[in-house]
Scaffold this active site. Sequence first.
Site, PDB file in Angstrom:
ATOM      1  N   TYR A  66      56.703  46.270 -61.318  1.00  0.00           N
ATOM      2  CA  TYR A  66      57.015  45.951 -62.715  1.00  0.00           C
ATOM      3  C   TYR A  66      56.895  47.224 -63.546  1.00  0.00           C
ATOM      4  O   TYR A  66      55.814  47.649 -63.900  1.00  0.00           O
ATOM      5  CB  TYR A  66      56.079  44.877 -63.255  1.00  0.00           C
ATOM      6  CG  TYR A  66      56.171  43.542 -62.546  1.00  0.00           C
ATOM      7  CD1 TYR A  66      57.249  43.234 -61.727  1.00  0.00           C
ATOM      8  CD2 TYR A  66      55.165  42.592 -62.695  1.00  0.00           C
ATOM      9  CE1 TYR A  66      57.317  42.009 -61.079  1.00  0.00           C
ATOM     10  CE2 TYR A  66      55.231  41.365 -62.050  1.00  0.00           C
ATOM     11  CZ  TYR A  66      56.297  41.076 -61.237  1.00  0.00           C
ATOM     12  OH  TYR A  66      56.360  39.856 -60.592  1.00  0.00           O
ATOM     13  N   GLY A 215      64.674  29.715 -69.077  1.00  0.00           N
ATOM     14  CA  GLY A 215      65.480  29.053 -70.098  1.00  0.00           C
ATOM     15  C   GLY A 215      66.675  28.306 -69.550  1.00  0.00           C
ATOM     16  O   GLY A 215      66.984  27.177 -69.961  1.00  0.00           O
ATOM     17  N   GLY A 216      67.398  28.928 -68.609  1.00  0.00           N
ATOM     18  CA  GLY A 216      68.566  28.279 -68.036  1.00  0.00           C
ATOM     19  C   GLY A 216      68.225  26.990 -67.321  1.00  0.00           C
ATOM     20  O   GLY A 216      68.971  25.999 -67.392  1.00  0.00           O
TER      21      GLY A 216
END
Length: 287
Positions: A66, A215-216
């Site tokens: 990350y 979200g999707g």
Amino acid sequence: MSNDAITNESDTFDIGETTVHRLGFGAMRLCGDDIIGSPEDEETAREVVRHAVDCGVDFIDTADSYGPAVSERLIGEAIGDPDDVLVATKAGLLRNREGDWIAHGNPDYIRNQVLTSLDRLRTDTIDLYQFHRPDDDKTPFEDSVQAFAELKDEGVVEQVGLSNVSVDLIERAREHVEVATVQNRYNLNDRGSAAALEYCEEHDIGFIPWAPINGGDLEEHADLVDEIAADHDATRRQVALAWLLERSPVVLPIPGTSDPEHLESNVAASRLSLGDDDVRRLTDAAD
């Protein structure tokens, strides 16, 4: 739901000998765009980490990829190595400037990466070290897992976890090392790792769903989620997180954010009590 005096009210789970609240914090979003480089405001990122701990979050998940390196560094700078917070990290993925995630499970690489993670997290021992992604095309899975097992035997790592794995791979790994956790994609709409979750529940292995409130995926069941959210004066994200907490006692959701207000909203989901009918309808929605 009011956001006054936000505290983590989720149940607990034991990772090795450490007890943590089941609602944790995923630190991937502390980085820059596409999870590459530093965020625009590093101090805000560090404050999000500190605020999560202040809200009772005692399980934080990150990875050396990350940033790469950015998320681990910010966590180390923000909180160091507190006794009352379990910080989990991962190794096994390379990054490039195009944002690709490239599996790399070479044992020598893993041994090198644990040293960099120790330094950035400002600790002497990694609380939970997870193999980020199998790399069977280049490195036999067992060879990678054995490297994690040896690090645990040497005391560099307290507990070992896996990520992005099937039931078969979990069983193969358990022949070499005790597996404390499994981290796979799983949420209200994506149930592709249902078999892995069932296996973890059967064997008391922590199951960490990544992308827990994507979200999707929420859009796929928006009408149902919005109806239940309205009944509880909650948000879509809170309903999705509360459902995960109800899904199984071994589930450890790690919603991530770089925004303090979103953090508080996520933690507030731990006090949302869904009814049995709510849970059933949400469970049936994608099964």
